[in-house]
Every structure is written in C-alpha cells, then in structure tokens.
Scaffold this motif. Structure first.
Motif, PDB file in Angstrom:
ATOM      1  N   VAL A 109      17.759  11.809  -4.149  1.00 14.41           N
ATOM      2  CA  VAL A 109      17.419  12.431  -5.431  1.00 14.41           C
ATOM      3  C   VAL A 109      17.070  13.904  -5.222  1.00 14.41           C
ATOM      4  CG1 VAL A 109      15.741  12.472  -7.327  1.00 14.41           C
ATOM      5  CG2 VAL A 109      16.655  10.287  -6.508  1.00 14.41           C
ATOM      6  N   ASN A 110      16.336  14.189  -4.156  1.00 11.17           N
ATOM      7  CA  ASN A 110      15.932  15.561  -3.856  1.00 11.17           C
ATOM      8  C   ASN A 110      17.138  16.471  -3.619  1.00 11.17           C
ATOM      9  OD1 ASN A 110      13.953  17.596  -3.378  1.00 11.17           O
ATOM     10  ND2 ASN A 110      14.262  17.361  -1.189  1.00 11.17           N
ATOM     11  N   LYS A 111      18.187  15.931  -3.021  1.00 12.34           N
ATOM     12  CA  LYS A 111      19.417  16.704  -2.830  1.00 12.34           C
ATOM     13  C   LYS A 111      20.018  17.100  -4.175  1.00 12.34           C
ATOM     14  CE  LYS A 111      20.776  14.599   1.598  1.00 12.34           C
ATOM     15  NZ  LYS A 111      21.788  13.730   2.264  1.00 12.34           N
ATOM     16  N   LYS A 112      20.008  16.169  -5.114  1.00 12.04           N
ATOM     17  CA  LYS A 112      20.538  16.460  -6.450  1.00 12.04           C
ATOM     18  C   LYS A 112      19.693  17.529  -7.150  1.00 12.04           C
ATOM     19  CE  LYS A 112      22.369  11.761  -7.057  1.00 12.04           C
ATOM     20  NZ  LYS A 112      22.293  10.517  -7.857  1.00 12.04           N
TER      21      LYS A 112
ATOM     22  N   CYS B 101      11.061  15.190  -6.899  1.00 11.23           N
ATOM     23  CA  CYS B 101      11.694  13.967  -7.387  1.00 11.23           C
ATOM     24  C   CYS B 101      11.117  13.524  -8.727  1.00 11.23           C
ATOM     25  CB  CYS B 101      11.568  12.849  -6.358  1.00 11.23           C
ATOM     26  SG  CYS B 101      12.613  13.113  -4.900  1.00 11.23           S
ATOM     27  N   PHE B 102       9.837  13.807  -8.948  1.00 10.33           N
ATOM     28  CA  PHE B 102       9.255  13.526 -10.258  1.00 10.33           C
ATOM     29  C   PHE B 102       9.993  14.307 -11.348  1.00 10.33           C
ATOM     30  CE2 PHE B 102       6.426  14.949 -13.658  1.00 10.33           C
ATOM     31  CZ  PHE B 102       6.084  13.732 -14.224  1.00 10.33           C
ATOM     32  N   LEU B 103      10.390  15.541 -11.036  1.00 13.52           N
ATOM     33  CA  LEU B 103      11.078  16.396 -12.004  1.00 13.52           C
ATOM     34  C   LEU B 103      12.480  15.884 -12.351  1.00 13.52           C
ATOM     35  CD1 LEU B 103      10.113  19.947 -10.676  1.00 13.52           C
ATOM     36  CD2 LEU B 103       9.110  18.714 -12.607  1.00 13.52           C
ATOM     37  N   SER B 104      12.977  14.920 -11.589  1.00 11.21           N
ATOM     38  CA  SER B 104      14.304  14.370 -11.889  1.00 11.21           C
ATOM     39  C   SER B 104      14.311  13.629 -13.219  1.00 11.21           C
ATOM     40  CB  SER B 104      14.756  13.420 -10.778  1.00 11.21           C
ATOM     41  OG  SER B 104      14.027  12.205 -10.822  1.00 11.21           O
ATOM     42  N   GLU B 105      13.162  13.083 -13.616  1.00 12.17           N
ATOM     43  CA  GLU B 105      13.018  12.325 -14.863  1.00 12.17           C
ATOM     44  C   GLU B 105      13.905  11.073 -14.897  1.00 12.17           C
ATOM     45  OE1 GLU B 105      11.860  15.922 -17.951  1.00 12.17           O
ATOM     46  OE2 GLU B 105      13.957  15.351 -17.746  1.00 12.17           O
ATOM     47  N   ILE B 106      14.358  10.640 -13.741  1.00  8.36           N
ATOM     48  CA  ILE B 106      15.188   9.436 -13.678  1.00  8.36           C
ATOM     49  C   ILE B 106      14.338   8.217 -14.054  1.00  8.36           C
ATOM     50  CG2 ILE B 106      16.481   7.907 -12.132  1.00  8.36           C
ATOM     51  CD1 ILE B 106      17.227  10.398 -10.507  1.00  8.36           C
ATOM     52  N   ASN B 107      14.868   7.399 -14.921  1.00 13.71           N
ATOM     53  CA  ASN B 107      14.147   6.204 -15.343  1.00 13.71           C
ATOM     54  C   ASN B 107      13.901   5.301 -14.134  1.00 13.71           C
ATOM     55  OD1 ASN B 107      12.982   4.176 -16.808  1.00 13.71           O
ATOM     56  ND2 ASN B 107      14.868   3.481 -17.781  1.00 13.71           N
ATOM     57  N   GLY B 108      12.639   4.994 -13.859  1.00 12.38           N
ATOM     58  CA  GLY B 108      12.288   4.142 -12.730  1.00 12.38           C
ATOM     59  C   GLY B 108      11.875   4.900 -11.486  1.00 12.38           C
ATOM     60  N   ILE B 109      11.967   6.230 -11.518  1.00  8.98           N
ATOM     61  CA  ILE B 109      11.609   7.019 -10.329  1.00  8.98           C
ATOM     62  C   ILE B 109      10.131   6.859  -9.988  1.00  8.98           C
ATOM     63  CG2 ILE B 109      10.973   9.176 -11.487  1.00  8.98           C
ATOM     64  CD1 ILE B 109      13.147   8.882  -8.321  1.00  8.98           C
ATOM     65  N   GLU B 110       9.312   6.533 -10.990  1.00  5.47           N
ATOM     66  CA  GLU B 110       7.874   6.365 -10.755  1.00  5.47           C
ATOM     67  C   GLU B 110       7.592   5.272  -9.730  1.00  5.47           C
ATOM     68  OE1 GLU B 110       8.452   7.785 -15.007  1.00  5.47           O
ATOM     69  OE2 GLU B 110       9.275   6.183 -13.739  1.00  5.47           O
ATOM     70  N   GLN B 111       8.404   4.211  -9.767  1.00  3.58           N
ATOM     71  CA  GLN B 111       8.180   3.110  -8.835  1.00  3.58           C
ATOM     72  C   GLN B 111       8.446   3.563  -7.406  1.00  3.58           C
ATOM     73  OE1 GLN B 111       7.006   0.573 -10.613  1.00  3.58           O
ATOM     74  NE2 GLN B 111       6.314  -0.427  -8.734  1.00  3.58           N
ATOM     75  N   ASN B 112       9.503   4.345  -7.228  1.00  4.75           N
ATOM     76  CA  ASN B 112       9.813   4.879  -5.899  1.00  4.75           C
ATOM     77  C   ASN B 112       8.711   5.808  -5.418  1.00  4.75           C
ATOM     78  OD1 ASN B 112      12.890   4.994  -7.400  1.00  4.75           O
ATOM     79  ND2 ASN B 112      12.661   3.800  -5.520  1.00  4.75           N
ATOM     80  N   LEU B 113       8.193   6.630  -6.315  1.00  2.00           N
ATOM     81  CA  LEU B 113       7.129   7.572  -5.947  1.00  2.00           C
ATOM     82  C   LEU B 113       5.830   6.835  -5.618  1.00  2.00           C
ATOM     83  CD1 LEU B 113       7.831  10.331  -8.631  1.00  2.00           C
ATOM     84  CD2 LEU B 113       8.258  10.490  -6.174  1.00  2.00           C
ATOM     85  N   PHE B 114       5.525   5.800  -6.390  1.00  2.00           N
ATOM     86  CA  PHE B 114       4.332   5.003  -6.114  1.00  2.00           C
ATOM     87  C   PHE B 114       4.444   4.334  -4.743  1.00  2.00           C
ATOM     88  CE2 PHE B 114       2.386   0.643  -6.633  1.00  2.00           C
ATOM     89  CZ  PHE B 114       1.098   1.053  -6.323  1.00  2.00           C
TER      90      PHE B 114
ATOM     91  N   ILE C 175       5.949  10.622   6.086  1.00  2.00           N
ATOM     92  CA  ILE C 175       7.050   9.650   6.139  1.00  2.00           C
ATOM     93  C   ILE C 175       8.333  10.262   5.571  1.00  2.00           C
ATOM     94  CG2 ILE C 175       5.531   7.642   6.010  1.00  2.00           C
ATOM     95  CD1 ILE C 175       6.327   7.435   3.020  1.00  2.00           C
ATOM     96  N   ALA C 176       8.347  11.574   5.383  1.00  2.00           N
ATOM     97  CA  ALA C 176       9.473  12.238   4.714  1.00  2.00           C
ATOM     98  C   ALA C 176      10.791  12.043   5.450  1.00  2.00           C
ATOM     99  CB  ALA C 176       9.173  13.732   4.556  1.00  2.00           C
ATOM    100  N   LYS C 177      10.731  11.812   6.755  1.00  2.00           N
ATOM    101  CA  LYS C 177      11.954  11.626   7.551  1.00  2.00           C
ATOM    102  C   LYS C 177      12.189  10.161   7.937  1.00  2.00           C
ATOM    103  CE  LYS C 177      12.734  16.084   7.751  1.00  2.00           C
ATOM    104  NZ  LYS C 177      13.909  16.698   7.060  1.00  2.00           N
ATOM    105  N   ASP C 178      11.377   9.278   7.393  1.00  2.00           N
ATOM    106  CA  ASP C 178      11.494   7.854   7.729  1.00  2.00           C
ATOM    107  C   ASP C 178      12.527   7.205   6.805  1.00  2.00           C
ATOM    108  OD1 ASP C 178      11.197   5.286   8.572  1.00  2.00           O
ATOM    109  OD2 ASP C 178       9.088   5.081   8.020  1.00  2.00           O
ATOM    110  N   TYR C 179      13.801   7.500   7.042  1.00  2.00           N
ATOM    111  CA  TYR C 179      14.863   7.052   6.144  1.00  2.00           C
ATOM    112  C   TYR C 179      15.130   5.546   6.239  1.00  2.00           C
ATOM    113  CZ  TYR C 179      15.622  12.071   5.908  1.00  2.00           C
ATOM    114  OH  TYR C 179      15.452  13.423   5.736  1.00  2.00           O
ATOM    115  N   GLY C 180      14.490   4.887   7.178  1.00  2.00           N
ATOM    116  CA  GLY C 180      14.587   3.436   7.235  1.00  2.00           C
ATOM    117  C   GLY C 180      13.884   2.779   6.066  1.00  2.00           C
ATOM    118  N   GLN C 181      12.945   3.498   5.472  1.00  2.00           N
ATOM    119  CA  GLN C 181      12.262   3.022   4.270  1.00  2.00           C
ATOM    120  C   GLN C 181      13.180   3.278   3.068  1.00  2.00           C
ATOM    121  OE1 GLN C 181       9.331   1.532   4.163  1.00  2.00           O
ATOM    122  NE2 GLN C 181       8.385   2.030   6.146  1.00  2.00           N
ATOM    123  N   ALA C 182      13.468   2.239   2.307  1.00  2.00           N
ATOM    124  CA  ALA C 182      14.408   2.363   1.185  1.00  2.00           C
ATOM    125  C   ALA C 182      13.974   3.418   0.180  1.00  2.00           C
ATOM    126  CB  ALA C 182      14.567   1.007   0.494  1.00  2.00           C
ATOM    127  N   ASP C 183      12.675   3.449  -0.116  1.00  2.00           N
ATOM    128  CA  ASP C 183      12.188   4.417  -1.104  1.00  2.00           C
ATOM    129  C   ASP C 183      12.299   5.849  -0.591  1.00  2.00           C
ATOM    130  OD1 ASP C 183      11.051   2.785  -3.420  1.00  2.00           O
ATOM    131  OD2 ASP C 183      10.079   1.843  -1.706  1.00  2.00           O
TER     132      ASP C 183
END
Length: 256
Positions: free
Chosen positions: A118-121, A77-90, A103-111
């Motif tokens: 993003v990973n699918k893309k 997801c870091f490689l996506s270079e999407i503006n603001g992705i750092e906040q989601n990663l943090f 927590i990779a499968k904890d889709y209840g968490q918004a981030d």
C-alpha cells in the motif's frame, strides 16, 4: 460475538480506538470508519469518541518501540483510505508493541507485507502529484491548484511545495475531500472552501486573464512541438496516465 469499534475517520480517532481496545482488553475486534460501517446482528459495536490524550499515548508507544520508518508507514497507509486498512494498522501496531522493536522490514508478517505494498502505491501517487500539479494565478494573486487523487496524499505534499514555492502565495485544494493547504508565505494552513462547480474549468471570473492566455500559449506550444509521426501513445500513458491529464493545461485546457 465480534466487537466493532466505530471511529470518525481521523487518524487520532483510529489511535483512540486502539487505545480503548487495549484498555478494555477486548478480543475479536475490528475497527471501521463511520462512513464505511454497516450494522450487523452478530456484533457488539462501540462508538469511539476521539481523544487526543489517548491517541498520543498509542503514538508514543509506536515511537518508543519502533523506528521512524514504522511511524511513517503507519501514517502513510492510513492516508490510503482503503476500506479495511484499519485492521492491518491495528495488527501492525499490536505486533510492534508486542515485539518492542521495528517490524517494518518483517515481510513474513502478512500485515507488514500488505502495508508495504500500500505504501508503494501512496508513494507513486505523491510523486505524480508533485509532478503534475499545475497552478493558476487567481485575481487575489494566489496560485491555485485543484487535485483529486486516489489517495489522501495532500498532507504529504506540504514540504515539497513549501520548499519549492517559498516566495509565493499558493493553495492546493483536494476537491474530492473538500479541503486544501494554503501557504501564506509564513506557514501552511488547512482550509475549507465552498468552491463553485466550475472550478475545474478555466474562468476569467476567478483567474487572471493573463493566466488564461499564458496557459493557452503553453497548450499551443505543446501541440506545435509534438511530432505525431513519432508519437508512442502507449509509452506516453505509462509515464503520464490519462487520469492525470485533467491537471495539465497542455492536455485539455478548456475541459478540466
């Protein structure tokens, strides 16, 4: 007041920023790459100097508390270079360290849900690069391919092409980000070139004449076997989006 941590855009730079946020125990923070940063009167900014040791400590925590899927998700997801992705990663890393479990499968968490999308893309872009990269043989006997993907997926292509073309010299170059991967029959190295502006055009100054002739033959074959009466343009573009045609010699050899 918001605290903004400005880093150099590298993965280690991002991890260093996260380390310093924890070290300084600062709240209400955002992390932004230097090339995206816009100053504001209502913030205090911190310039992050990339430190490999600090970065490694954060990454070791990710490995310790998570699973490989967490580490892969964060990096891809870091490689996506999407503006603001750092906040989601943090936020993802913060939750991971707090829960001390994957927590990779904890889709209840918004981030987590956002990063999964993003990973699918990223996965789709990598798959298409694997399929649509076309090499051309240079006069130096190196098979060269230029790409310009939406995301920075070049690091994810290394294993596939090293395995598939293990007996050939090759280079895949991202002309948008101005760096490439070069395989010298032993290992893959990161390279930077000053490429001519017409690198995307077929040129007998760079590529072997036999290579140009071969690509013209391939284009002619493609056109001769194409039955226009049975063509389904809409379906075709679903499988081979138009933005990838510039890589395909059978599509537009003379106007790359």
């Amino acid at each position: 007041m918001q605290n903004t941590f400005i880093y150099d855009g590298s993965f280690n730079g991002l991890l260093t920023a996260i380390f310093e946020i924890y070290e300084l125990k600062i709240k209400n923070v955002r992390i932004v790459a230097k090339h995206y940063y816009e100053a504001s009167f209502f913030e205090e900014y911190h310039e992050v100097i990339t430190n490999e040791e600090k970065a490694n400590r954060v990454w070791k925590a990710v490995i310790k508390y998570g699973k490989p899927i967490d580490a892969h998700l964060i990096y891809r997801c870091f490689l996506s270079e999407i503006n603001g992705i750092e906040q989601n990663l943090f936020n993802y890393i913060k939750i991971l360290i707090s829960k001390k479990q994957s927590i990779a499968k904890d889709y209840g968490q918004a981030d987590v849900f956002h990063l999964a999308e993003v990973n699918k893309k990223i996965g789709r872009e990598k798959h298409r690069m694997d399929a649509f990269v076309r090499f051309r043989k240079t006069k130096d006997n190196i098979y060269f391919a230029s790409i310009s993907p939406d995301f920075n997926v070049l690091p994810l292509l290394e294993k596939h092409f090293q395995k598939r073309y293990a007996d050939q010299l090759w280079c895949i170059y991202d002309i948008c980000r101005n760096y490439g991967l070069y395989y010298d029959l032993n290992s893959v190295k990161i390279v930077h070139f000053d490429l001519p502006e017409n690198i995307l055009n077929t040129s007998d100054e760079i590529f072997q004449k036999e290579e140009i002739q071969y690509q013209k033959l391939w284009k002619n074959y493609f056109e001769s076997t194409n039955i226009k009466a049975r063509a389904n343009q809409k379906l075709h573009e679903q499988h081979v989006p138009r933005r990838y045609w510039k890589y395909l010699s059978e599509k537009n050899l003379l106007n790359w």
